[in-house]
Scaffold this motif. Structure first.
Motif, PDB file in Angstrom:
ATOM      1  N   SER A 177       0.825  -1.208   0.000  1.00 47.26           N
ATOM      2  CA  SER A 177       0.000   0.000   0.000  1.00 47.26           C
ATOM      3  C   SER A 177       0.858   1.256   0.000  1.00 47.26           C
ATOM      4  CB  SER A 177      -0.919  -0.014   1.228  1.00 47.26           C
ATOM      5  OG  SER A 177      -1.638   1.185   1.342  1.00 47.26           O
ATOM      6  N   TRP A 178       1.862   1.303   0.877  1.00 48.44           N
ATOM      7  CA  TRP A 178       2.745   2.479   0.933  1.00 48.44           C
ATOM      8  C   TRP A 178       3.422   2.703  -0.408  1.00 48.44           C
ATOM      9  CZ3 TRP A 178       5.450   0.665   6.052  1.00 48.44           C
ATOM     10  CH2 TRP A 178       4.584   0.892   7.130  1.00 48.44           C
ATOM     11  N   PHE A 179       3.939   1.622  -0.969  1.00 52.02           N
ATOM     12  CA  PHE A 179       4.608   1.767  -2.258  1.00 52.02           C
ATOM     13  C   PHE A 179       3.648   2.305  -3.311  1.00 52.02           C
ATOM     14  CE2 PHE A 179       5.157   0.121  -6.516  1.00 52.02           C
ATOM     15  CZ  PHE A 179       6.391   0.652  -6.840  1.00 52.02           C
ATOM     16  N   TRP A 180       2.467   1.705  -3.404  1.00 51.17           N
ATOM     17  CA  TRP A 180       1.534   2.079  -4.467  1.00 51.17           C
ATOM     18  C   TRP A 180       1.067   3.529  -4.315  1.00 51.17           C
ATOM     19  CZ3 TRP A 180       1.919  -1.317  -8.100  1.00 51.17           C
ATOM     20  CH2 TRP A 180       1.094  -1.235  -9.205  1.00 51.17           C
ATOM     21  N   ILE A 181       0.941   3.994  -3.073  1.00 55.69           N
ATOM     22  CA  ILE A 181       0.531   5.384  -2.829  1.00 55.69           C
ATOM     23  C   ILE A 181       1.611   6.340  -3.323  1.00 55.69           C
ATOM     24  CG2 ILE A 181       0.124   7.085  -1.007  1.00 55.69           C
ATOM     25  CD1 ILE A 181      -1.289   4.815   0.550  1.00 55.69           C
ATOM     26  N   ILE A 182       2.860   6.097  -2.929  1.00 52.67           N
ATOM     27  CA  ILE A 182       3.945   7.001  -3.324  1.00 52.67           C
ATOM     28  C   ILE A 182       4.184   6.935  -4.821  1.00 52.67           C
ATOM     29  CG2 ILE A 182       6.416   7.477  -3.056  1.00 52.67           C
ATOM     30  CD1 ILE A 182       6.142   6.376  -0.180  1.00 52.67           C
ATOM     31  N   PHE A 183       4.186   5.719  -5.366  1.00 49.11           N
ATOM     32  CA  PHE A 183       4.387   5.537  -6.800  1.00 49.11           C
ATOM     33  C   PHE A 183       3.324   6.290  -7.601  1.00 49.11           C
ATOM     34  CE2 PHE A 183       2.750   2.380 -10.086  1.00 49.11           C
ATOM     35  CZ  PHE A 183       3.471   2.929 -11.142  1.00 49.11           C
ATOM     36  N   LEU A 309      -4.937   9.525  -8.503  1.00 52.62           N
ATOM     37  CA  LEU A 309      -5.282   9.813  -7.110  1.00 52.62           C
ATOM     38  C   LEU A 309      -6.188   8.712  -6.559  1.00 52.62           C
ATOM     39  CD1 LEU A 309      -5.002  11.921  -4.818  1.00 52.62           C
ATOM     40  CD2 LEU A 309      -7.102  12.988  -5.682  1.00 52.62           C
ATOM     41  N   ALA A 310      -7.141   8.257  -7.367  1.00 57.48           N
ATOM     42  CA  ALA A 310      -8.005   7.150  -6.948  1.00 57.48           C
ATOM     43  C   ALA A 310      -7.187   5.889  -6.707  1.00 57.48           C
ATOM     44  CB  ALA A 310      -9.072   6.894  -8.016  1.00 57.48           C
ATOM     45  N   GLN A 311      -6.109   5.703  -7.471  1.00 58.76           N
ATOM     46  CA  GLN A 311      -5.241   4.553  -7.236  1.00 58.76           C
ATOM     47  C   GLN A 311      -4.598   4.628  -5.863  1.00 58.76           C
ATOM     48  OE1 GLN A 311      -3.140   2.347  -9.709  1.00 58.76           O
ATOM     49  NE2 GLN A 311      -4.093   2.896 -11.641  1.00 58.76           N
ATOM     50  N   MET A 312      -4.245   5.811  -5.421  1.00 57.93           N
ATOM     51  CA  MET A 312      -3.648   5.964  -4.096  1.00 57.93           C
ATOM     52  C   MET A 312      -4.630   5.530  -3.007  1.00 57.93           C
ATOM     53  SD  MET A 312      -1.763   9.627  -4.753  1.00 57.93           S
ATOM     54  CE  MET A 312      -1.249   9.823  -3.044  1.00 57.93           C
ATOM     55  N   PHE A 313      -5.884   5.959  -3.139  1.00 57.71           N
ATOM     56  CA  PHE A 313      -6.887   5.573  -2.148  1.00 57.71           C
ATOM     57  C   PHE A 313      -7.184   4.076  -2.226  1.00 57.71           C
ATOM     58  CE2 PHE A 313      -7.816  10.150  -2.258  1.00 57.71           C
ATOM     59  CZ  PHE A 313      -7.914  10.402  -0.893  1.00 57.71           C
ATOM     60  N   ALA A 315      -5.113   1.693  -3.145  1.00 55.08           N
ATOM     61  CA  ALA A 315      -3.976   0.986  -2.543  1.00 55.08           C
ATOM     62  C   ALA A 315      -4.012   1.094  -1.022  1.00 55.08           C
ATOM     63  CB  ALA A 315      -2.661   1.552  -3.084  1.00 55.08           C
ATOM     64  N   LEU A 316      -4.375   2.270  -0.510  1.00 54.17           N
ATOM     65  CA  LEU A 316      -4.445   2.472   0.943  1.00 54.17           C
ATOM     66  C   LEU A 316      -5.487   1.551   1.565  1.00 54.17           C
ATOM     67  CD1 LEU A 316      -3.630   4.180   3.451  1.00 54.17           C
ATOM     68  CD2 LEU A 316      -5.503   5.731   2.846  1.00 54.17           C
ATOM     69  N   ILE A 317      -6.668   1.527   0.978  1.00 56.85           N
ATOM     70  CA  ILE A 317      -7.761   0.727   1.537  1.00 56.85           C
ATOM     71  C   ILE A 317      -7.448  -0.757   1.456  1.00 56.85           C
ATOM     72  CG2 ILE A 317     -10.178   0.072   1.207  1.00 56.85           C
ATOM     73  CD1 ILE A 317     -10.642   2.997   0.258  1.00 56.85           C
ATOM     74  N   PHE A 318      -7.045  -1.230   0.293  1.00 54.68           N
ATOM     75  CA  PHE A 318      -6.812  -2.656   0.133  1.00 54.68           C
ATOM     76  C   PHE A 318      -5.549  -3.117   0.843  1.00 54.68           C
ATOM     77  CE2 PHE A 318     -10.212  -2.555  -2.806  1.00 54.68           C
ATOM     78  CZ  PHE A 318     -10.631  -3.866  -2.987  1.00 54.68           C
ATOM     79  N   GLY A 319      -4.508  -2.292   0.848  1.00 55.61           N
ATOM     80  CA  GLY A 319      -3.274  -2.688   1.511  1.00 55.61           C
ATOM     81  C   GLY A 319      -3.469  -2.936   2.984  1.00 55.61           C
ATOM     82  N   PHE A 320      -4.176  -2.038   3.662  1.00 52.06           N
ATOM     83  CA  PHE A 320      -4.377  -2.209   5.097  1.00 52.06           C
ATOM     84  C   PHE A 320      -5.432  -3.272   5.393  1.00 52.06           C
ATOM     85  CE2 PHE A 320      -1.927   1.596   5.157  1.00 52.06           C
ATOM     86  CZ  PHE A 320      -1.289   1.604   6.393  1.00 52.06           C
ATOM     87  N   ALA A 321      -6.438  -3.403   4.522  1.00 53.81           N
ATOM     88  CA  ALA A 321      -7.445  -4.442   4.726  1.00 53.81           C
ATOM     89  C   ALA A 321      -6.821  -5.836   4.601  1.00 53.81           C
ATOM     90  CB  ALA A 321      -8.575  -4.276   3.719  1.00 53.81           C
TER      91      ALA A 321
END
Length: 499
Positions: A177-183, A309-313, A315-321
């Motif tokens: 998730s962190w990677f996908w958000i920054i990328f 930007l939607a990709q960042m959200f 990645a955040l939601i799915f990465g932590f879930a």
């Protein structure tokens, strides 16, 4: 086993008792954490710091690539989109070939060289469109695409191995998730830059400006240079004192054997290949079949920024879930599969309604963000971005849940990017031949849904709550047995060749 617990410079062990656990790390600046008020930052040679650096390399290289391609036609007008399609066909064709062997190259050359070489390919690719803006000949553009395919295959294999093998099992989802958000922040910023430069351009029949390409070219070069700030995997120490499982100083023969062993010992990974194939298939349709023909240049830039930007959200939601601690990992894998199956029909069902409104030869006037009716198509494009992040995050997490061995994961990542790129090469070629948009759309939907069904046995049977260290080390031992005719643990005198 001592090759995992031992530090590169000092003998270092993790001392444990029933009441406490204490980790003794080596001396040196790489293992010295910094405290900023109540926050203690991880040391430089930690998985967290290294993942952050890799994320910023991808922020500046693939992120900028995504920004320019997200505009549709790599920023060119519809009539010149064939140059982009030809370049990307060449790109993904070479990527598909290199991707299968990229894990071998990364393991042999090391992370820094692999990432730096990969980053330079993005510089050449962006420069080709600056050239095309003036000359309008596609020879250099196609060459740059083919070169980038080689470079990107190696870069993404290195990135995948780091992202999946550096973290512990409990936090793999959030690392992804962190990677996908920054990328994807790189693509957002790149798209916003394109929006700012082209803000007053309401004419649909113009490409993006030279300034857009020059700015992105500079950023990709900085990304290639940033790769040299990484440290080798053998120096990485986690916060619990454990080391990355890898075989040091491999020979080319051992690496090729390792590629074969990955398929032989983990044959079920073939069931994930259709998911790999589908994972970049839909980009061509979304960029060149939705954003390019239906929106003017400044609105395409806005859509692109919102998409990433939607990709960042996502990645955040799915990465932590995917790392949710109160649910067993085996159950999380099944739930993730079910959610993706539902999303596939929800998102692409909406896409079908929109695609019914136009064809490649008969499309209504392009949308500007000031037009009535713009909100619906914009929202659809945002959901496409969210879905992409969910898909990519789940695929990486599925692979990371199968094993913790960095060599095997480098090969998994190489398979992933190679097969993914084979699919992308095919659909970019179809777009260049002006295949009807509805045909491209239908192929996306069918591939995504079908690949999920094929991959279901992996979720049900092969993902475990934890992977024993012995199982990962067994894979390394089998490679050495095939190369040398005997197991590493049975001949300690030979181990230095591989460590």
């Amino acid at each position: 086993m001592d090759g995992i617990a031992k530090s590169p410079t000092h003998t270092q062990w993790t001392a444990r008792s029933l009441d406490h656990e204490q980790t003794i790390t080596p001396a040196g600046w790489k293992y010295r954490s910094i405290k900023l008020g109540p926050i203690r930052l991880p040391w430089y040679a930690s998985p967290e710091s290294q993942l952050l650096l890799v994320a910023f390399v991808c922020f500046l290289c693939p992120g900028m690539f995504n920004a320019i391609n997200g505009l549709g036609g790599a920023g060119q007008i519809d009539n010149d989109a064939e140059a982009s399609a030809a370049s990307n066909s060449a790109l993904y064709a070479t990527f598909a070939v290199v991707g299968f062997f990229a894990g071998t190259v990364v393991n042999a050359l090391g992370i820094r060289i692999a990432l730096s070489f990969g980053g330079l390919g993005y510089c050449v690719y962006i420069s080709s469109y600056l050239y095309y803006n003036h000359v309008h000949k596609d020879g250099y553009v196609i060459f740059a695409g083919a070169l980038l395919g080689c470079c990107a295959g190696i870069l993404w294999s290195a990135q995948g191995a780091i992202m999946m093998s550096y973290p512990t099992e409990k936090v793999k989802g959030r690392y992804i998730s962190w990677f996908w958000i920054i990328f994807n922040l790189g693509a957002v910023i790149g798209s916003l830059g394109a929006l700012g430069i082209n803000f007053h351009e309401v004419d649909s029949n113009v490409p993006v400006t030279d300034g857009t390409y020059i700015a992105i070219l500079v950023l990709t070069f900085i990304g290639a240079c940033l790769s040299w700030t990484l440290v080798d995997a053998k120096h990485i120490i986690r916060s619990d004192g454990s080391r990355i499982i890898l075989m040091k100083h491999p020979t080319w023969r051992s690496e090729i054997v390792g590629l074969w062993e990955t398929l032989r010992t983990d044959v079920y990974v073939i069931l994930l290949f259709p998911m790999f194939f589908a994972s970049n298939w839909f980009y061509t349709y979304q960029f060149n079949g939705v954003n390019l023909p239906r929106f003017n240049v400044r609105t395409r830039a806005l859509n692109s920024a919102l998409y990433w930007l939607a990709q960042m959200f996502g990645a955040l939601i799915f990465g932590f879930a995917l790392d949710f601690p109160n649910v067993r990992r085996t159950n999380r894998a099944k739930i993730a599969w079910l959610v993706m199956f539902i999303l596939t029909f929800a998102v692409w069902g909406g896409g079908y309604v929109f695609q019914m409104q136009y064809t490649r030869d008969h499309a209504p006037r392009e949308y500007d963000w000031t037009d009535n009716g713009f909100i619906g198509p914009m929202f659809l494009y945002i959901t496409y971005g969210f879905y992409d992040a969910a898909w990519q995050t789940c695929v990486y997490w599925f692979m990371g849940a199968i094993t913790n061995n960095s060599r095997k994961l480098a090969n998994f990542a190489g398979f992933y990017k190679g097969i993914q790129s084979a699919g992308a090469a095919i659909i970019w070629s179809l777009d260049r031949r002006r295949t009807p948009y509805m045909n491209l759309f239908a192929s996306c939907w069918v591939l995504l849904a079908g690949s999920l069904i094929i991959a279901l046995p992996v979720m049900l049977l092969k993902i475990k709550d934890t992977v024993p260290v012995e199982e990962d080390l067994k894979f390394t031992d089998e490679i050495i047995e095939d190369v040398m005719g005997q197991r590493m643990v049975h001949n300690p005198s030979r181990r230095s060749r591989f460590e």
